[in-house]
Design an enzyme around this catalytic site. Sequence first.
Site, PDB file in Angstrom:
ATOM      1  CD  GLU A  88     -40.600-110.597-102.385  1.00 16.94           C
ATOM      2  OE1 GLU A  88     -41.620-110.922-101.768  1.00 16.94           O
ATOM      3  OE2 GLU A  88     -40.768-110.168-103.673  1.00 16.94           O
TER       4      GLU A  88
ATOM      5  CD  GLU B 282     -41.873 -91.382-116.017  1.00 15.01           C
ATOM      6  OE1 GLU B 282     -42.509 -91.201-115.091  1.00 15.01           O
ATOM      7  OE2 GLU B 282     -42.213 -92.262-116.678  1.00 15.01           O
TER       8      GLU B 282
END
Length: 270
Positions: A112, A81
């Site tokens: 992960e 953004e």
Amino acid sequence: MSFTKTTEQSSHYESLEQMSVHDLLANINNEDKTVPLAVEKALPQIETLVTQIVAKMKLGGRLFYIGAGTSGRLGIVDASECPPTFGVPFDLVNGIIAGGDKAIRKAVEFAEDDKDQAWKDLVAENISQNDVVIGIAASGTTPYVIGGLEKCHENNIITGCITCNEGSPLALTAQFPVVVVVGPEFVTGSSRMKAGTAQKLVLNMISTATMIQLGRVKGNKMVDMQLSNVKLVDRGVRMIMGEIPVSYEEASLLLEKHGSVRKAVEAYNR
């Protein structure tokens, strides 16, 4: 090392499946109300981290977020953004998620848990000593994130983190940790809830404060925003009208010619 993992502690609520929809929503909302207060306590840590980021960016550095699952996705959202909001290059703020881009939509099993992969991902982005890397992990125990920060330290790269467990391995690893203790989740262990909200709030603060410090906002306006849809073009036109004495049509022409609110206003004032 032992520490209290509050994000995994049992919910304060029992028998959730027996609650009405009204009670479910009211109780979730009551828990959510506590998040901004928890973030407030971490403001000094956030300030210190933002100061480091701004200093590095003024030297030509970049910002990287690394995370897994919800944490990784939140970093990607914040990074993605920045270009449309502030008109910065697409690679100034970067989000990297364990498991690669496919993990944005669908969980990649055990991604992960790879302690070496984050550094490989950062090297692929030509990470340098001018950059800052922020590890995001609600639990503060994600090997992908911790391993990435450890390698950054070996290579003299500044690190920060956003976590929700005080005294966690991640909080102790990062040079500039941000720890927001939100307590047990409404659904036990569902850290996409309060912890995720806290991370999102902190990310908003980091990127927005950084961009303002770098001159990407004038007054309170996004003068460098990308004009990528009709709504934003209209907003840009009205911003120009608020700065200089021109009609909507004249402002539209200036915006079309110069490509941004800032450039349009500067051209007019010249």
